[in-house]
Design an enzyme around this catalytic site. Sequence first.
Site, PDB file in Angstrom:
ATOM      1  N   HIS A 121       1.164   5.274  -2.123  1.00 41.07           N
ATOM      2  CA  HIS A 121       1.581   6.604  -1.669  1.00 41.07           C
ATOM      3  C   HIS A 121       2.867   7.120  -2.297  1.00 41.07           C
ATOM      4  CE1 HIS A 121      -1.533   7.244   1.248  1.00 41.07           C
ATOM      5  NE2 HIS A 121      -1.309   6.057   1.786  1.00 41.07           N
ATOM      6  N   HIS A 154       0.836  -1.203   0.000  1.00 36.96           N
ATOM      7  CA  HIS A 154       0.000   0.000   0.000  1.00 36.96           C
ATOM      8  C   HIS A 154       0.871   1.253   0.000  1.00 36.96           C
ATOM      9  CE1 HIS A 154      -3.256   2.725   1.266  1.00 36.96           C
ATOM     10  NE2 HIS A 154      -2.380   3.195   2.149  1.00 36.96           N
ATOM     11  N   GLU A 168      -6.478   8.697   0.387  1.00 37.47           N
ATOM     12  CA  GLU A 168      -6.705   7.250   0.437  1.00 37.47           C
ATOM     13  C   GLU A 168      -7.775   6.775  -0.545  1.00 37.47           C
ATOM     14  OE1 GLU A 168      -5.002   4.962   1.918  1.00 37.47           O
ATOM     15  OE2 GLU A 168      -3.787   6.240   3.209  1.00 37.47           O
ATOM     16  N   SER A 219      -4.117   0.239  -4.119  1.00 42.24           N
ATOM     17  CA  SER A 219      -3.433  -0.932  -3.559  1.00 42.24           C
ATOM     18  C   SER A 219      -4.392  -2.072  -3.223  1.00 42.24           C
ATOM     19  CB  SER A 219      -2.637  -0.528  -2.317  1.00 42.24           C
ATOM     20  OG  SER A 219      -3.499  -0.089  -1.291  1.00 42.24           O
TER      21      SER A 219
END
Length: 137
Positions: free
Chosen positions: A64, A59, A104, A123
């Site tokens: 990110h 993730h 997110e 993700s």
Amino acid sequence: QEDISRFLKECTGFTLHPVAGLLSSRDFLAGLAFRVFFSTQYIRHHSRPLYTPEPDICHELLGHAPMFADPDFADFSHAIGLASLGASDDDIQKLATCYWFSVEFGLLKEKGEPKAYGAGLLSSFGELEYACAPYRP
């Protein structure tokens, strides 16, 4: 992760710092003020490769890290972090909510089609399909 952190530092001044788990919103946002992104180190369990309820290294690095290479996104994150310094608990909650839902689970429309940019979507194949498919799986 060190190589990626060095690359990000050259691009936007951000670095990745390892953490064992989730931080408080105040601590996480304060890191952004100093161009630090705290990154978890564990990997999701092999029995659930398409989803993890907490952020893992997949993730962090797939969702990110690429965003922090973009100067506009890095500056946005830095500004949110700076705004958090000395903020009240209520304001921390507002900043964290704004950051959380955009970074997110962010979606946008391009030529009428939904496109995901949020790390939580990028993700997780299941979340990505649910958010962007013209039908609900």
